[in-house]
Each structure stands twice: as structure tokens, then as C-alpha cells.
Design an enzyme around this catalytic site. Sequence first.
Site, PDB file in Angstrom:
ATOM      1  N   LYS A   9       0.850  -1.196   0.000  1.00 22.62           N
ATOM      2  CA  LYS A   9       0.000   0.000   0.000  1.00 22.62           C
ATOM      3  C   LYS A   9       0.887   1.249   0.000  1.00 22.62           C
ATOM      4  CE  LYS A   9      -3.674   2.032   2.908  1.00 22.62           C
ATOM      5  NZ  LYS A   9      -4.479   1.822   4.134  1.00 22.62           N
ATOM      6  N   SER A  51      -9.441   1.973   3.460  1.00 22.75           N
ATOM      7  CA  SER A  51      -8.609   2.725   2.555  1.00 22.75           C
ATOM      8  C   SER A  51      -7.633   1.849   1.767  1.00 22.75           C
ATOM      9  CB  SER A  51      -7.811   3.767   3.337  1.00 22.75           C
ATOM     10  OG  SER A  51      -6.922   3.140   4.248  1.00 22.75           O
ATOM     11  N   SER A  98      -9.376  -0.462   7.628  1.00 22.42           N
ATOM     12  CA  SER A  98      -8.912  -0.327   6.245  1.00 22.42           C
ATOM     13  C   SER A  98      -8.344  -1.578   5.602  1.00 22.42           C
ATOM     14  CB  SER A  98      -7.868   0.773   6.148  1.00 22.42           C
ATOM     15  OG  SER A  98      -8.515   2.005   6.077  1.00 22.42           O
TER      16      SER A  98
HETATM   17  N1  GLN Z   1     -12.489   4.297   7.114  1.00 20.45           N
HETATM   18  C1  GLN Z   1     -11.754   4.620   8.286  1.00 20.45           C
HETATM   19  C2  GLN Z   1     -11.252   6.039   8.207  1.00 20.45           C
HETATM   20  O1  GLN Z   1     -11.464   6.655   7.220  1.00 20.45           O
HETATM   21  C3  GLN Z   1     -10.634   3.661   8.488  1.00 20.45           C
HETATM   22  C4  GLN Z   1      -9.388   4.038   7.795  1.00 20.45           C
HETATM   23  C5  GLN Z   1      -8.230   3.145   8.111  1.00 20.45           C
HETATM   24  O2  GLN Z   1      -8.370   2.092   8.740  1.00 20.45           O
HETATM   25  N2  GLN Z   1      -7.069   3.599   7.713  1.00 20.45           N
HETATM   26  O3  GLN Z   1     -10.678   6.540   9.103  1.00 20.45           O
END
Ligand code: GLN
Length: 465
Positions: free
Chosen positions: A78, A153, A177
Site C-alpha cells: 500500500k 482505505s 482499512s
Molecule cells: N475508514 C476509516 C477512516 O477513514 C478507516 C481508515 C483506516 O483504517 N485507515 O478513518
Amino acid sequence: MAKYTTLGQIQKDIKDGKTNCVQLVDYYLQQIEKNEHLNAYCEVFEDEARHRAAELDKKYRKDPHSVGRLFGAVISLKDVICYAGHEVTAAATILRGFKSLFSATAVERILAEDAIIIGRTNCDQFAMGSDNTNSIYGAVLNADDPSLVPGGSSGGSAVAVQADTCLASLGSDTGGSVRQPADFCNVIGFKPSYGRISRHGLLAYGSSFDQIGTLSHSVADAALLLEVMAGEDDFDATASSQPVEPYFENLEKSNPSVKIAYFGKVLDADGIDPDIRNTNWAIIDKLRVEGHTVESVDFDLLDYVVPAYYVLTTAEASSNLSRFDGVRYGYRTEGVKTLEETYRRSRTEGFSEEVKRRIILGTFVLSAGYYDAYYAKAQKVRRLVSDRFNAIFAEYDFILMPNSPIKPWKVGEKADDPVAMYLADIYSVIANMGGIPAIALGKHKFQLMAAKGEDGKLLAFAHRF
Ligand code: GLN
């Protein structure tokens, strides 16, 4: 269908002379090309991966015992994980062109075991988002149906595995994420306990929540990768000193009968997609038939979890992201006269709307006048969630929950409604609030969570499942 779903199969085929690293890399590169429209990668390390594959094949031919445990594993990263000499941008303008001077500890450890890194995957900017539309590289599309989002994400990492462009991918999970995109894309998403894998070289979002995790086709590969990456690290004081178990070898050692808790009220709630609800009920029945004890427990903190998560993570993000000032890294607005103007313009142009929204929110909740009302209160919620988990895990081995109340939505559908997107994180952020390990198992299904530090037990049960 993936060509290989475990590294074990690959290594067996290499041993039997049916494939080699060069052929594997060529196969995955072809898959990347075929699936270019899904936008899962922001950069492919084509020549480098081929070159490394050839070197590794040579090493193996010379002495088959000399290769590492991840020999034959083709892995993507990532775009928030540092790899020395390679660009890392967090899908943001502010880091465009920035090359990391060092590799993340997790990356060093997989390379030391002879993994091949094939590319850098698209993600939501600074890992902020739930559908991978918040990226300078554009949206990532779900391979099952490209009109749908892949989740976020780590959407690029999930699709990279889903479309069989690599064996596994390293993502990051601050509030779901890894697990939520895994759920949307039908792959296995594992978030270890907080601190199990060093965060050194992981671009920080919410440091007390962030954890590197894996997206893979199998629990076996998740266990092996964890074993390789886990453990103490001089560069990260929060990395756990708990001994690294033989997670992979112990996969066969799951207890034949376990106690599982679920939150009955969650499954009865109105907002949950009926298919997800039914699947979870069906799994609960199946577990009971298999002889496990599965019981509903109360969890009355659910309403507070999303607000507390967004207060705490935005607070941490506002501090973490202050280092991106137009001077030290990547992008800088040229032609301005003062230092302050350089900061202001570079940050204004360098961050997306969503990231700016979170920096502002985080700055607000930390401000003198509001600190007690928001930040301190959210910390209390976090403590209550942790205490509640401890109480549940004193009696139960695992908690079972859906990953998400809803299925993937259409690309762009939630663009104007950030709060709706935040609310969809309700089931995933809990594990990060408690720092506990959690694994997402299959499409629109469920996750299993275990007590902090019980990563091995969790993986073994998930493997059996
Ligand atoms: N969707 C969550 C956020 O936007 C989780 C993001 C993540 O785990 N990096 O914060």
C-alpha cells in the site's frame, strides 16, 4: 479464480519444477496489465521484480535450502509503506515525488525472507476513507463489478489480491482499512493486535490505532506473513515485546470447541443489510452445529464508537500531518514570498478536501476550549470499550461481528456525504479502539476478533473455519 491461493502451493510447484520466480512475476505482471482499468496500482516495479525473480531463481538452483521462507511470494505494498529508494505518496499531492530513504521494518523483514515486491498500490489519501475514492490517482474499482467501490482505505491492495495480480498485499488498518476492503473484495483481511508489527516506516495517520495488516487469499499466508513481520523493533517503542509465536505451524492447533460471543442487538439493528444479517445468522447456526458455544452478549457502547474514533484519529492525524509543510517533503508551492505563505499554499494544494476536513476537525477537538468536551471524553469511551472487551474475553474466546453494515456502493455515491461514510465504519473501528486482532473472512460476511495478543489463537481458529 486465483492461480495460487497459498504460498505453500507455489513452493511445492517450484520444487516440482512446474514454475519459478520469473514465471510467477511474468504471470502477475500480465494480470496487472489485464486489470489496469481497476486502478489498483499507482506504480509497478516491473524490471526490478523481474530482476529479483531471476536472482532468486539462481539462488534456489544453487542451493534449494538457501532461500527464505517467503521464497516465491510476490507481494504489493500500500502506498503508505516505505520502501527504500521508491516513491511513497499516501496518494497525496503533498508527497508526490518523495522517495523514501529507508524501508519499513515490515518490508525489510519480508525482503530478508526473499519476498518479491511487485508494486505500490493505490489507497485513500493518508489512509483516510472507506471507498478508495480519496486518491490523487483516481478511484479504485471492484473487480467483481467495476461500477462498485472496493472499500478502503486499502482498496488497491484488496483489488490487487482479488484480481490475482500478486499473492498478497500489505495494507494498514486504523479503523478497518484492511478488513472492510477485504470484505468488499472477497479476500482475507487480517489486522494483528496493535503493536504486533512495527509501525516504523508506515506513514502515520492515527498512531495509537495504526497497524500494518495483510490481504491474502488464505489464512495460512496471513499467518506466515505475520510470523515474518512481527516482533520487537528498536525503531518503534510501541512494537510489542511479546515473543513471536510460530503462527504458521500452530495453525493446525485450534481448540475443537470454543466460546464465541456476538452482539445480538447489532444483528437485529435496522441499518444492517439483510443479506449480511442472514449470512451472520447462518454462520452462528453453523458454529453451533459444529459444537461451539455461541452466545449473544450486550455491548451498549456501539453508538459512541464512531464519534469517539473520529475525534481521536483526527486529533492524532492533525498532529501527525503537521510535518508535511512544503519544506521537508515532496511538494512545495513555488513563487510565494514568505515562509508562512509557503506552508499555507503547499498544504492547501497538497492535501485533499477529506484530509483537510480531518486536520481541521482534529485541531478543533484538541483546542484549549474544547479539549475536555471532545478529546478527553473520547479517550474515556476508548477506555470503556477496552474494559468491555476485557470482560468479554475473560469469558469468551472470540467475538463474531459483520465487517460492515452495508455492501459496496456505487463509485462516487457517497462523495458528498462524508458522515454517511464514517457511519459505515461502525463495526470495524471497534477492534482498533481496543487494539485487538481481527480477521475478515470472505465476501459480505463477518470478522472474528480475539483478545489483545491472541493473534495465534485467532489465526488458528480462522484457518479451521
Ligand atoms: N475508514 C476509516 C477512516 O477513514 C478507516 C481508515 C483506516 O483504517 N485507515 O478513518
